[in-house]
Design a protein around this motif. Structure first.
Motif, mmCIF file in Angstrom:
data_model
loop_
_atom_site.group_PDB
_atom_site.id
_atom_site.type_symbol
_atom_site.label_atom_id
_atom_site.label_comp_id
_atom_site.label_asym_id
_atom_site.label_seq_id
_atom_site.Cartn_x
_atom_site.Cartn_y
_atom_site.Cartn_z
ATOM 1 N N THR A 406 0.848 -1.192 0.000
ATOM 2 C CA THR A 406 0.000 0.000 0.000
ATOM 3 C C THR A 406 0.885 1.243 0.000
ATOM 4 N N PRO A 407 0.323 2.400 -0.368
ATOM 5 C CA PRO A 407 1.129 3.640 -0.319
ATOM 6 C C PRO A 407 1.678 3.930 1.076
ATOM 7 N N ALA A 408 0.908 3.630 2.131
ATOM 8 C CA ALA A 408 1.388 3.877 3.489
ATOM 9 C C ALA A 408 2.596 3.006 3.805
ATOM 10 N N GLN A 409 2.567 1.750 3.362
ATOM 11 C CA GLN A 409 3.704 0.868 3.604
ATOM 12 C C GLN A 409 4.947 1.337 2.839
ATOM 13 N N LEU A 410 4.769 1.796 1.620
ATOM 14 C CA LEU A 410 5.903 2.292 0.845
ATOM 15 C C LEU A 410 6.502 3.547 1.481
ATOM 16 N N ALA A 411 5.630 4.451 1.922
ATOM 17 C CA ALA A 411 6.124 5.677 2.555
ATOM 18 C C ALA A 411 6.850 5.359 3.856
ATOM 19 N N THR A 412 6.305 4.422 4.643
ATOM 20 C CA THR A 412 6.952 4.049 5.899
ATOM 21 C C THR A 412 8.317 3.411 5.646
ATOM 22 N N ALA A 413 8.396 2.556 4.625
ATOM 23 C CA ALA A 413 9.677 1.925 4.303
ATOM 24 C C ALA A 413 10.704 2.960 3.855
ATOM 25 N N TYR A 414 10.244 3.943 3.081
ATOM 26 C CA TYR A 414 11.173 4.996 2.639
ATOM 27 C C TYR A 414 11.702 5.792 3.828
ATOM 28 N N LEU A 415 10.814 6.146 4.769
ATOM 29 C CA LEU A 415 11.242 6.920 5.939
ATOM 30 C C LEU A 415 12.207 6.117 6.806
ATOM 31 N N GLN A 416 11.931 4.839 6.957
ATOM 32 C CA GLN A 416 12.828 4.022 7.762
ATOM 33 C C GLN A 416 14.209 3.892 7.113
ATOM 34 N N LEU A 417 14.231 3.738 5.788
ATOM 35 C CA LEU A 417 15.515 3.682 5.099
ATOM 36 C C LEU A 417 16.260 5.014 5.206
ATOM 37 N N TYR A 418 15.511 6.108 5.165
ATOM 38 C CA TYR A 418 16.141 7.425 5.275
ATOM 39 C C TYR A 418 16.764 7.614 6.655
ATOM 40 N N HIS A 419 16.016 7.274 7.694
ATOM 41 C CA HIS A 419 16.529 7.459 9.052
ATOM 42 C C HIS A 419 17.664 6.476 9.369
ATOM 43 N N THR A 420 17.650 5.320 8.709
ATOM 44 C CA THR A 420 18.748 4.377 8.917
ATOM 45 C C THR A 420 20.056 4.924 8.356
ATOM 46 N N ALA A 421 19.962 5.668 7.267
ATOM 47 C CA ALA A 421 21.159 6.223 6.640
ATOM 48 C C ALA A 421 21.649 7.492 7.322
ATOM 49 N N HIS A 422 20.868 8.041 8.243
ATOM 50 C CA HIS A 422 21.251 9.274 8.925
ATOM 51 C C HIS A 422 21.240 9.037 10.432
ATOM 52 N N ALA A 423 22.208 9.628 11.116
ATOM 53 C CA ALA A 423 22.308 9.466 12.563
ATOM 54 C C ALA A 423 21.143 10.161 13.258
ATOM 55 N N ALA A 424 20.681 9.572 14.309
ATOM 56 C CA ALA A 424 19.581 10.152 15.076
ATOM 57 C C ALA A 424 20.100 11.342 15.878
ATOM 58 N N PRO A 425 19.331 12.412 15.987
ATOM 59 C CA PRO A 425 19.765 13.560 16.786
ATOM 60 C C PRO A 425 19.741 13.246 18.274
ATOM 61 N N GLU A 426 20.389 14.100 19.042
ATOM 62 C CA GLU A 426 20.508 13.912 20.480
ATOM 63 C C GLU A 426 19.538 14.827 21.218
ATOM 64 N N GLU A 427 19.082 14.356 22.365
ATOM 65 C CA GLU A 427 18.274 15.183 23.253
ATOM 66 C C GLU A 427 19.215 16.023 24.120
#
Length: 664
Positions: A406-427
């Motif tokens: 579904t479009p929601a699954q594709l968008a979620t997969a894209y976001l997860q791949l994007y965040h995996t390639a970028h370091a998470a920010p710090e609190e």
């Protein structure tokens, strides 16, 4: 300006010249010595190329055959020298100029062959150029112009002696140009010695901050410096970023931290070899690395075309270094950001550096995790990938993905791949967060403990002991006051019953008796009694006298008498002889010396001419074997004794007393 050089500028896209380029190319400055102060990245390389062109070319538009160099440019580092060579190569390309380089880390034999073939312009570092001069592989007698680029950096790096040696080898009628970001006293002294009637050129960039660089000062909590750097990198996502540290240890630590968080990072410090340094910079240029962590010395001469972000992880020691660091960005019309990480202890230093550098910085906290996520959303939506058509290989897989998910699954997969390639920010912690004031303790009951300062009572031991034995927490115990022989402490009124039940009816904790007090103890300080009631001879008039010393116990008498003992109680030392002093009742200790008439006459002997005995013991035969006695106050070694015995034996045999040494 020569027509061929103007054509080269037009082909390069120079529609207008920068401030420093316009100033140095004025007709009234043609052939004159110049002392130019301009910030890093303001176009100085092309500027001094335009300044020396009329002197080198003369009335011709082209250079003649290449022989001895006519122009010399000296730069502090290898990277900057090679950068200058590249700029001058295209600037003088139409004039037929031959540009050679003499820099450290390159093969000296190749440089010697290039100089032997001839060159119009030579770009060099001070150390390598001095080696060529001393070896006779370069002739500086035909020089017309000499340029010192980044003169202040060369003096900071300790090249003063090399520069003076090189300038002394050049002709006196040369044109000398000094380019420096700042003009300290050392630069002014160098200019006064090697320049004649130098014209001072000050650009607008020195009077106001660089218009292409945005300065941001970010206050952080004491332990959030590295976390703030991570958020700054994630917020801007610059193609190339340069982080400055003050020490090698900090460079290694920060580079390791960023690498563990998934950033592509390289480190530059003084311990790297030239090949390692070149590989690190090349990885920044071709995109294999995006972040460079370096010290000030290691970053000298770095020129990265896409450097849009400079982070001062540690504040520099002076405002000149701050300008040098920040000048690595905002080049060639590109916008850049220079951020200062400011912990609370460095707030005054940061304000002082900005004030001395005449910079206006925006004070704001570093980007938070929410702000970084918001920037990620903007970058995702603005990405050009959404406008691209799929290729032939991608089209079949794209149709399969659309039919399967579904479009929601594709968008979620894209976001997860994007965040995996970028370091998470710090609190990050709040910068101005102050520790909350402790609430009033409230009603309490005081207890006393039969252990005080004299018995070694320590609150670090008493507090956990009471919490464990009384089954209460540290917040249930208020003040702890340690006195000489006992300790007072208070327990919150609501926890008194619990505390008493836990310690039991015996009212002991680790064999220490406790007593419940009906009223708070009187902890007022008792003043110590004065020591004397009689004024001393050095006491000031009107000062309170101290108590008599009779209240103190007398000091024990030393054996054999003492000056502190009463006169009548002194006992003579049996080792000494005493005699009475006629002028005083006090016995005087004195060694009894025999009178002259009681002494026994010594046999000093007479002179040898009288025939009387000399008083010395006659020599014995065994003296030659024993040797002379050891010197007074110093124990002779076995080797010295053997040498002395050999000397005596040599004398006995009629020699001069010096033993012969064995030939080796």
């Amino acid at each position: 300006m020569k027509n061929l050089i103007s054509d080269a500028l037009n082909e390069r896209g120079y529609s207008t010249l920068t401030q420093v380029q316009t100033e140095v190319s004025k007709p009234e400055f043609e052939g004159a010595d110049l002392l130019v102060s301009a910030q890093t990245g303001s176009g100085k390389t092309v500027g001094f190329g335009l300044a020396i062109a009329p002197v080198l070319l003369g009335d011709d538009d082209r250079f003649g055959p290449a022989q001895s160099p006519l122009g010399l440019i000296i730069a502090p580092t290898r990277e900057l020298a090679l950068q200058v060579k590249r700029e001058l190569t295209w600037l003088f390309a139409k004039t037929g100029a031959v540009v050679a380089s003499c820099v450290g880390g390159m093969d000296m034999r190749d440089e010697r062959r290039a100089l032997a073939r001839g060159a119009h312009l030579v770009v060099a570092t001070p150390g390598r150029l001095r080696d060529h001069v001393m070896r006779g592989s370069i002739d500086l007698s035909a020089l017309r112009s000499v340029v010192l680029d980044e003169a202040d950096e060369m003096l900071d790096l300790g090249f003063r002696e090399d520069l003076e040696f090189i300038l002394d080898e050049t002709p006196d009628d040369r044109q000398t140009l000094l380019f420096s970001a700042t003009v300290p006293k050392s630069i002014a002294t160098l200019a006064a010695r090697y320049q004649k009637d130098a014209k001072r050129v000050t650009t607008v960039a020195e009077k106001s901050q660089h218009v292409d660089i945005e300065y941001r000062a970010m206050p952080v909590a004491p332990r959030d410096g590295e976390n703030a750097i991570i958020n700054v990198l994630r917020f801007f996502e610059a193609p190339n970023a340069l982080i400055f540290c003050n020490t090698r240890a900090m460079v290694s630590r920060l580079a390791t931290r960023l690498s563990n968080r998934g950033f592509s990072v390289v480190a530059l410090s003084g311990e790297l070899t030239q090949n390692e340094r070149s590989n690190a910079l090349q990885s920044m240029r071709d995109g294999r690395a995006r972040i460079c962590v370096a010290t000030d010395v290691a970053a000298r001469g770095i020129d990265l075309p896409k450097l849009d972000l400079v982070i001062h992880a540690e504040l520099p020691n002076n405002h000149e270094t701050l300008l040098h660091r920040s000048g690595r960005t905002g080049r060639a019309g590109r916008k850049g950001v220079s951020t200062l990480i400011v912990p609370p202890a460095a707030r005054n230093k940061a304000e002082r550096l900005l004030r001395f550098a005449k910079l206006n910085a925006t004070w704001a906290p570093p980007p938070s995790a929410q702000e970084v996520h918001a920037e990620d959303q903007k970058r995702i939506l603005a990405d050009e990938v959404w406008q691209q058509e799929p290729t032939a290989n991608e089209a079949a897989l794209a149709e399969e993905l659309v039919e399967t998910f579904t479009p929601a699954q594709l968008a979620t997969a894209y976001l997860q791949l994007y965040h995996t390639a970028h370091a998470a920010p710090e609190e990050l912690s709040a910068v101005n967060a102050k520790p909350q004031a402790r609430e009033p303790f409230g009603a309490s009951v005081w207890f006393s403990m039969a252990k005080g300062r004299d018995q070694g009572a320590d609150p670090r031991h008493i507090l956990p002991m009471l919490c464990t034995a009384g089954n209460i927490t540290r917040t249930d115990i208020g003040a702890i006051r340690i006195q000489g022989d006992q300790t007072f402490f208070e327990v919150k009124d609501a926890q008194v019953d619990r505390f008493l039940n836990a310690i039991g009816p015996g009212m002991t904790v680790e064999k220490l008796a406790l007593t419940r007090l009906d009223t708070p103890p009187d902890l007022g300080r008792t003043s110590k009694p004065p020591r004397r009631d009689k004024p001393r001879k050095f006491d000031k008039p009107g000062k309170q006298a101290r108590v008599d010393d009779d209240a103190r116990p007398p000091k024990p008498h030393r054996k054999g008498g003492s000056d502190t003992a009463p006169k009548g109680d002194r006992k003579p030392n049996p080792k000494h002889k005493w005699k009475d002093d006629k002028d005083s009742d006090r016995p005087v200790k004195a060694y009894a010396k025999p009178q002259a008439e009681d002494r026994k006459p010594r046999s000093k002997g007479a002179k040898p001419s009288d025939g009387a005995p000399t008083g010395k013991r006659p020599a014995r035969a065994t003296d030659a074997k024993k040797g002379p006695p050891p010197p007074k106050g110093k124990a002779s070694s076995k080797k010295n004794r053997a040498r002395a015995a050999a000397k005596v034996q040599a004398k006995a045999k009629g020699g001069d007393g010096v033993p012969k040494r064995r030939k080796t």
